[in-house]
Motif scaffolding. Sequence first.
Motif, PDB file in Angstrom:
ATOM      1  N   UNK A 160      -4.080   5.952  24.752  1.00  0.00           N
ATOM      2  CA  UNK A 160      -4.147   7.016  23.741  1.00  0.00           C
ATOM      3  C   UNK A 160      -3.374   8.276  24.156  1.00  0.00           C
ATOM      4  N   UNK A 161      -2.385   8.094  25.021  1.00  0.00           N
ATOM      5  CA  UNK A 161      -1.635   9.242  25.531  1.00  0.00           C
ATOM      6  C   UNK A 161      -0.285   9.378  24.823  1.00  0.00           C
ATOM      7  N   UNK A 162       0.272  10.606  24.849  1.00  0.00           N
ATOM      8  CA  UNK A 162       1.641  10.810  24.364  1.00  0.00           C
ATOM      9  C   UNK A 162       2.544   9.890  25.188  1.00  0.00           C
ATOM     10  N   UNK A 163       3.424   9.184  24.499  1.00  0.00           N
ATOM     11  CA  UNK A 163       4.305   8.232  25.200  1.00  0.00           C
ATOM     12  C   UNK A 163       3.840   6.807  24.963  1.00  0.00           C
ATOM     13  N   UNK A 164       2.532   6.635  24.707  1.00  0.00           N
ATOM     14  CA  UNK A 164       1.999   5.296  24.429  1.00  0.00           C
ATOM     15  C   UNK A 164       1.539   5.218  22.975  1.00  0.00           C
ATOM     16  N   UNK A 165       0.841   6.255  22.538  1.00  0.00           N
ATOM     17  CA  UNK A 165       0.349   6.289  21.151  1.00  0.00           C
ATOM     18  C   UNK A 165       1.188   7.288  20.346  1.00  0.00           C
ATOM     19  N   UNK A 166       1.772   6.851  19.232  1.00  0.00           N
ATOM     20  CA  UNK A 166       2.478   7.792  18.368  1.00  0.00           C
ATOM     21  C   UNK A 166       1.485   8.515  17.458  1.00  0.00           C
ATOM     22  N   UNK A 167       1.905   9.576  16.813  1.00  0.00           N
ATOM     23  CA  UNK A 167       1.069  10.094  15.714  1.00  0.00           C
ATOM     24  C   UNK A 167       1.073   8.991  14.650  1.00  0.00           C
ATOM     25  N   UNK A 168       0.040   8.934  13.830  1.00  0.00           N
ATOM     26  CA  UNK A 168      -0.022   7.810  12.895  1.00  0.00           C
ATOM     27  C   UNK A 168      -0.685   8.198  11.577  1.00  0.00           C
ATOM     28  N   UNK A 169      -0.333   7.441  10.555  1.00  0.00           N
ATOM     29  CA  UNK A 169      -1.082   7.482   9.296  1.00  0.00           C
ATOM     30  C   UNK A 169      -1.338   6.031   8.925  1.00  0.00           C
ATOM     31  N   UNK A 170      -2.600   5.714   8.694  1.00  0.00           N
ATOM     32  CA  UNK A 170      -2.970   4.311   8.513  1.00  0.00           C
ATOM     33  C   UNK A 170      -3.782   4.152   7.241  1.00  0.00           C
ATOM     34  N   UNK A 171      -3.366   3.184   6.453  1.00  0.00           N
ATOM     35  CA  UNK A 171      -3.995   2.902   5.166  1.00  0.00           C
ATOM     36  C   UNK A 171      -5.393   2.295   5.353  1.00  0.00           C
ATOM     37  N   UNK A 172      -6.274   2.610   4.422  1.00  0.00           N
ATOM     38  CA  UNK A 172      -7.617   2.031   4.431  1.00  0.00           C
ATOM     39  C   UNK A 172      -8.096   2.049   2.984  1.00  0.00           C
ATOM     40  N   UNK A 173      -9.094   1.238   2.666  1.00  0.00           N
ATOM     41  CA  UNK A 173      -9.553   1.223   1.271  1.00  0.00           C
ATOM     42  C   UNK A 173     -10.189   2.553   0.867  1.00  0.00           C
ATOM     43  N   UNK A 174     -10.591   3.377   1.835  1.00  0.00           N
ATOM     44  CA  UNK A 174     -11.145   4.699   1.513  1.00  0.00           C
ATOM     45  C   UNK A 174     -10.031   5.713   1.220  1.00  0.00           C
ATOM     46  N   UNK A 175      -8.792   5.325   1.428  1.00  0.00           N
ATOM     47  CA  UNK A 175      -7.663   6.241   1.304  1.00  0.00           C
ATOM     48  C   UNK A 175      -6.772   6.012   2.516  1.00  0.00           C
ATOM     49  N   UNK A 176      -6.732   6.946   3.420  1.00  0.00           N
ATOM     50  CA  UNK A 176      -5.982   6.734   4.658  1.00  0.00           C
ATOM     51  C   UNK A 176      -6.528   7.699   5.697  1.00  0.00           C
ATOM     52  N   UNK A 179       0.833  -1.213   0.000  1.00  0.00           N
ATOM     53  CA  UNK A 179       0.000   0.000   0.000  1.00  0.00           C
ATOM     54  C   UNK A 179       0.862   1.256   0.000  1.00  0.00           C
ATOM     55  N   UNK A 180       0.268   2.408  -0.366  1.00  0.00           N
ATOM     56  CA  UNK A 180       1.065   3.634  -0.530  1.00  0.00           C
ATOM     57  C   UNK A 180       1.658   4.178   0.767  1.00  0.00           C
ATOM     58  N   UNK A 181       1.010   3.959   1.911  1.00  0.00           N
ATOM     59  CA  UNK A 181       1.496   4.562   3.158  1.00  0.00           C
ATOM     60  C   UNK A 181       2.750   3.838   3.649  1.00  0.00           C
ATOM     61  N   UNK A 182       2.628   2.500   3.793  1.00  0.00           N
ATOM     62  CA  UNK A 182       3.795   1.746   4.267  1.00  0.00           C
ATOM     63  C   UNK A 182       4.925   1.818   3.249  1.00  0.00           C
ATOM     64  N   UNK A 183       4.621   1.536   1.986  1.00  0.00           N
ATOM     65  CA  UNK A 183       5.706   1.463   0.994  1.00  0.00           C
ATOM     66  C   UNK A 183       6.328   2.840   0.762  1.00  0.00           C
ATOM     67  N   UNK A 184       5.500   3.897   0.781  1.00  0.00           N
ATOM     68  CA  UNK A 184       6.032   5.257   0.586  1.00  0.00           C
ATOM     69  C   UNK A 184       6.936   5.664   1.739  1.00  0.00           C
ATOM     70  N   UNK A 185       6.503   5.351   2.968  1.00  0.00           N
ATOM     71  CA  UNK A 185       7.312   5.718   4.145  1.00  0.00           C
ATOM     72  C   UNK A 185       8.604   4.906   4.166  1.00  0.00           C
ATOM     73  N   UNK A 186       8.498   3.615   3.798  1.00  0.00           N
ATOM     74  CA  UNK A 186       9.695   2.768   3.795  1.00  0.00           C
ATOM     75  C   UNK A 186      10.703   3.275   2.758  1.00  0.00           C
ATOM     76  N   UNK A 187      10.188   3.554   1.554  1.00  0.00           N
ATOM     77  CA  UNK A 187      11.066   4.005   0.463  1.00  0.00           C
ATOM     78  C   UNK A 187      11.762   5.321   0.853  1.00  0.00           C
ATOM     79  N   UNK A 188      10.981   6.269   1.348  1.00  0.00           N
ATOM     80  CA  UNK A 188      11.582   7.571   1.670  1.00  0.00           C
ATOM     81  C   UNK A 188      12.572   7.430   2.826  1.00  0.00           C
ATOM     82  N   UNK A 189      12.288   6.540   3.781  1.00  0.00           N
ATOM     83  CA  UNK A 189      13.212   6.342   4.909  1.00  0.00           C
ATOM     84  C   UNK A 189      14.504   5.699   4.435  1.00  0.00           C
ATOM     85  N   UNK A 190      14.355   4.670   3.573  1.00  0.00           N
ATOM     86  CA  UNK A 190      15.556   3.962   3.095  1.00  0.00           C
ATOM     87  C   UNK A 190      16.394   4.866   2.198  1.00  0.00           C
TER      88      UNK A 190
END
Length: 377
Positions: free
Chosen positions: A234-250, A98-109
Amino acid sequence: MSKNYDVIVVGVGGMGSSICYHLAKRGVKTLGIEQYGISHTYGSSFGDSRIFRLSQFAGAEYVPLAIRAKDLWAELEDYSNEKVLTTTGGLDAGPDDGPIFSGALKSSQESGLDHEVLDANELKRRFPAFNLPSHYKGIYQKDAGIIVPERAVVAHTRAAMQHGATITTYATVKKIEPNVNSVKVTTDKGCYEAEKLVMSGGPWTGEILPELKQILTPERGCVGWFTGDKPEYFQVGTMPICIIDDETGSFYGFPEFGARLGFKIGTNIHLKEYGKNDELRRGFDQTDEERLRHYTKKYMNKGNGVLTTASDCVWTLTPDEHFILDVHPNYPNISIAAGFSGYGFKFCPVIGEIMADIALGKQPSFDLNLHKLSRFN
Ligand SMILES: Cc1cc2nc3c(=O)[nH]c(=O)nc-3n(C[C@H](O)[C@H](O)[C@H](O)COP(=O)(O)OP(=O)(O)OC[C@H]3O[C@@H](n4cnc5c(N)ncnc54)[C@H](O)[C@@H]3O)c2cc1C
């Protein structure tokens, strides 16, 4: 005609406040003109939180901009003695094709960013806020975090003023008349003249420069804050900011932060409502809530609780969703910073620096081919 300036910046929002600061810091006589007050709720730069991250699913080209922005946010914090960016760590998750995981992986690598690749078991163990499908993977990047947009606009504007910029508020730009060596600006409060002008009118840019109307589309979006059965997830320190893929987009999310109760989520592809900023419907309704609950039900771990706060907002899209950072094709003394989509805020300080370079005829130190207006010819 009022005083003369070196550069007039139209719009003192997320980008304009930073552009004013970076110009004034260089000793440029700067006038920022804003139709509302400083930090308001009619444009794109409000809502308590904006994601900052170094990995960029939009493309590796954005990583150097994010790295420079991070340094400049720190510089702004030092100068203004104000906390603008809180580091929480960030997760980009989805199927590995999917675009979120693969895009983040590619840009990180490609950019050599420090990052971790996490499988579903590891995601579950590390981040109990999420309930992700077993085929999802995540990229965790520790430098990601939360920017408070209102405070960023305030800090940039105050810093600009401290460096000598003039800021005029509640003055709407009605007409821009470029001449060979100057640009005249007419507002409902008076007229101003400068050698150069930078346009940073956010979702109104196509109204002020109608030649850009075809390529700048405002889109309405919504965000909501929700409680979960286990607030500690759901607190800072336990939950990171996130972007999560879904069939509607993300969709994207933040841990509980600042003045609000609950974690916050939104989606960059909300209900596909496009139009003129002042004509888009405003407010938050049942349809908006249902859309957001699609994500809280499906991906948050017992996080489909009370909707404690909700708001709508408008961002501006170009056809390829990349920014415009360029000189006007017909008027070399006008430059344009526009089309920052749903992911532009993190870059405000570096956009300020780049636009100051462009306005002053200096070569920016980034490859900006992706952001040229000529790509739409
Ligand atoms: C709901 C939502 C969530 C987002 N989430 C993120 C995120 O998590 N991370 C991220 O990096 N980005 C995010 N973004 C994107 C980011 O917020 C925008 O890209 C950014 O705020 C755009 O800033 P701007 O300066 O272009 O627009 P604005 O901040 O709207 O500034 C434009 C300014 O110009 C002024 N103006 C316009 N016309 C005139 C005129 N005629 N005369 C005088 N003044 C005028 C306006 O009043 C306004 O103050 C999000 C956007 C939205 C809407």
